[in-house]
Design an enzyme around this catalytic site. Sequence first.
Site, PDB file in Angstrom:
ATOM      1  N   ASP A  16     -22.343 -38.075  -0.346  1.00  0.00           N
ATOM      2  CA  ASP A  16     -23.495 -38.117   0.568  1.00  0.00           C
ATOM      3  C   ASP A  16     -23.402 -37.149   1.731  1.00  0.00           C
ATOM      4  O   ASP A  16     -22.339 -37.013   2.331  1.00  0.00           O
ATOM      5  CB  ASP A  16     -23.572 -39.482   1.271  1.00  0.00           C
ATOM      6  N   TRP A  59     -29.087 -49.546  11.409  1.00  0.00           N
ATOM      7  CA  TRP A  59     -27.687 -49.115  11.608  1.00  0.00           C
ATOM      8  C   TRP A  59     -27.514 -47.702  12.139  1.00  0.00           C
ATOM      9  O   TRP A  59     -26.494 -47.383  12.750  1.00  0.00           O
ATOM     10  CB  TRP A  59     -26.882 -49.237  10.310  1.00  0.00           C
ATOM     11  N   GLU A  62     -16.344 -42.652   5.203  1.00  0.00           N
ATOM     12  CA  GLU A  62     -17.258 -41.973   6.113  1.00  0.00           C
ATOM     13  C   GLU A  62     -16.558 -41.023   7.066  1.00  0.00           C
ATOM     14  O   GLU A  62     -15.480 -41.309   7.571  1.00  0.00           O
ATOM     15  CB  GLU A  62     -18.032 -42.991   6.974  1.00  0.00           C
ATOM     16  N   GLU A  79     -25.762 -37.386   5.126  1.00  0.00           N
ATOM     17  CA  GLU A  79     -26.875 -38.098   5.758  1.00  0.00           C
ATOM     18  C   GLU A  79     -27.058 -37.595   7.177  1.00  0.00           C
ATOM     19  O   GLU A  79     -26.085 -37.475   7.925  1.00  0.00           O
ATOM     20  CB  GLU A  79     -26.596 -39.607   5.771  1.00  0.00           C
ATOM     21  N   GLY A 139     -25.663 -47.285  16.235  1.00  0.00           N
ATOM     22  CA  GLY A 139     -25.336 -48.522  15.533  1.00  0.00           C
ATOM     23  C   GLY A 139     -26.512 -49.467  15.366  1.00  0.00           C
ATOM     24  O   GLY A 139     -26.307 -50.662  15.144  1.00  0.00           O
ATOM     25  N   GLU A 152     -20.713 -41.179  -6.001  1.00  0.00           N
ATOM     26  CA  GLU A 152     -21.735 -40.662  -5.094  1.00  0.00           C
ATOM     27  C   GLU A 152     -21.089 -39.824  -4.002  1.00  0.00           C
ATOM     28  O   GLU A 152     -19.976 -40.123  -3.567  1.00  0.00           O
ATOM     29  CB  GLU A 152     -22.498 -41.836  -4.464  1.00  0.00           C
TER      30      GLU A 152
HETATM   31  C1  LIG Z   1     -27.556 -40.275  19.576  1.00  0.00           C
HETATM   32  O1  LIG Z   1     -27.392 -39.990  20.938  1.00  0.00           O
HETATM   33  C2  LIG Z   1     -26.490 -40.823  21.615  1.00  0.00           C
HETATM   34  C3  LIG Z   1     -26.525 -40.463  23.090  1.00  0.00           C
HETATM   35  O2  LIG Z   1     -26.241 -39.108  23.261  1.00  0.00           O
HETATM   36  C4  LIG Z   1     -25.107 -40.662  21.000  1.00  0.00           C
HETATM   37  O3  LIG Z   1     -24.206 -41.575  21.616  1.00  0.00           O
HETATM   38  C5  LIG Z   1     -25.173 -40.955  19.506  1.00  0.00           C
HETATM   39  O4  LIG Z   1     -23.907 -40.688  18.905  1.00  0.00           O
HETATM   40  C6  LIG Z   1     -26.217 -40.068  18.862  1.00  0.00           C
HETATM   41  N1  LIG Z   1     -26.342 -40.253  17.425  1.00  0.00           N
HETATM   42  C7  LIG Z   1     -26.412 -41.380  16.745  1.00  0.00           C
HETATM   43  C8  LIG Z   1     -26.605 -41.285  15.284  1.00  0.00           C
HETATM   44  O5  LIG Z   1     -26.327 -42.473  17.248  1.00  0.00           O
END
Ligand SMILES: *[C@@H]1O[C@H](CO)[C@@H](O)[C@H](O)[C@H]1NC(C)=O
Length: 304
Positions: free
Chosen positions: A118, A210, A145, A120, A214, A116
Site C-alpha cells: 500500500d 482513523w 506501517e 496511502e 488518529g 498487498e
Molecule cells: C496533520 O497535521 C497535524 C498538525 O500539523 C499533524 O500532527 C498530523 O501528523 C498531520 N497528518 C495526519 C495524517 O494526521
Amino acid sequence: MRLRSPPPPPFLLPVLLLLLVLSIFMGFARAMSQSKASFKDQFDIMWSEDHFKTSEDGQIWYLSLDKETGCGFQTKQRYRFGWFSMKMKLVGGDSAGVVTAFYMCSENGAGPHRDEVDIEFLGNRTWQPYLIQTNVYKNGVGGREMRHALWFDPTADYHTYAFLWNNQQLTFMVDRVPLRVFKNNGKPNNFFPNEKPMYLFSSIWNADDWATRGGLEKTNWTLAPFESSYKDFSFDGCQWEDPYPACVSTTTQNWWDQYPAWHLSDTQKMDYAWVQRNLVIYDYCKDYARYPKLPPECSLSPWD
Ligand SMILES: *[C@@H]1O[C@H](CO)[C@@H](O)[C@H](O)[C@H]1NC(C)=O
Ligand SMILES: *[C@@H]1O[C@H](CO)[C@@H](O)[C@H](O)[C@H]1NC(C)=O
C-alpha cells in the site's frame, strides 16, 4: 599500427542513417501508443462509475469522494514483479479525513489470505501536511506501517509514485527517490509478498475514523466532492496468465529484475539516507511498545 578504425564503406552510411531514423520513429510510435492506451484498455472501475471521469482527451483521470461514496479503479490484469508508476495530484485545501490510495493486491477484496502493498495519502486540514503511509501484507497479515512526511505539497502538482518489485526487494519510490525499501532475505518463510500476482488499484475514500490525527479531524462534507487526479500510468512487469502463469521463474532479462533493481544505487542510498534522517514519522520496526519482539524482516538491511 592504426590508431583509428577505418571509415565505414560509403554505402553503409545511408543505411545506418535510415536505421537510425527508423528506430527513432518506432520508439516514438511505441511511446505514443503507450500514452494513448485508454483507461478502458487497462483498468476497470471497481465501484461508483459516476464518481469517475476523464479529461476530454482521456489522459487525465479523476476520482471523487462525496458523502455518499468514494470511487476506485483497478487493472484488468495481474502482475508478478515489475515497475508500476502513476502521476498523482491529491485533494487540496481541507482534505482531513480523506484518503487516496495507490496499491497492489492479490485480490479484489480484503480477503484473509491476500498479499498487498500500500501507499496511502492521508489528507489534512488546510496548510497542514499530508502524510504518506505505506504498508505490506502477506497472507492477510499486515501491521508493517511506516509514515513519512513529503518534501513537497502533493496537492499542488503531479508527482510520480511507484513500486519497483522483484524477488529481492520492494522499493516504494516518490519521484525516483526511494522512500522505503522492503527486503526479502530469500528464506521460504520470510515476510515478503512474492508468490501471488497482484492487481494494481487506486481509490479515494472517507477514513475520518482513523486517518487524520488518529481520527480526531473529521471530513468537512460541505467541501465535497473531494477529487484526486491521475495521469501517465506506466508499467513494465510480468503479466500473469492463468492457468499457465508466465512469471514463475525468478531470473529474467528484465531491467526491473536485474542487479540495479535488487539494490539501491549509490545515489539512491544518499537519497534514502536523507529520507531516513528527515522524513520518517513512524516506523513499525522501531515501535517496541507494539512489537516487543520485532518482526524478523526488521533486521534486514536496506543498504545491502
Ligand atoms: C496533520 O497535521 C497535524 C498538525 O500539523 C499533524 O500532527 C498530523 O501528523 C498531520 N497528518 C495526519 C495524517 O494526521
Ligand atoms: C467546513 O467548510 C466550510 C466551508 O469552507 C466552513 O465554512 C466551515 O467552517 C468548515 N467546518 C469546519 C468544522 O471546519
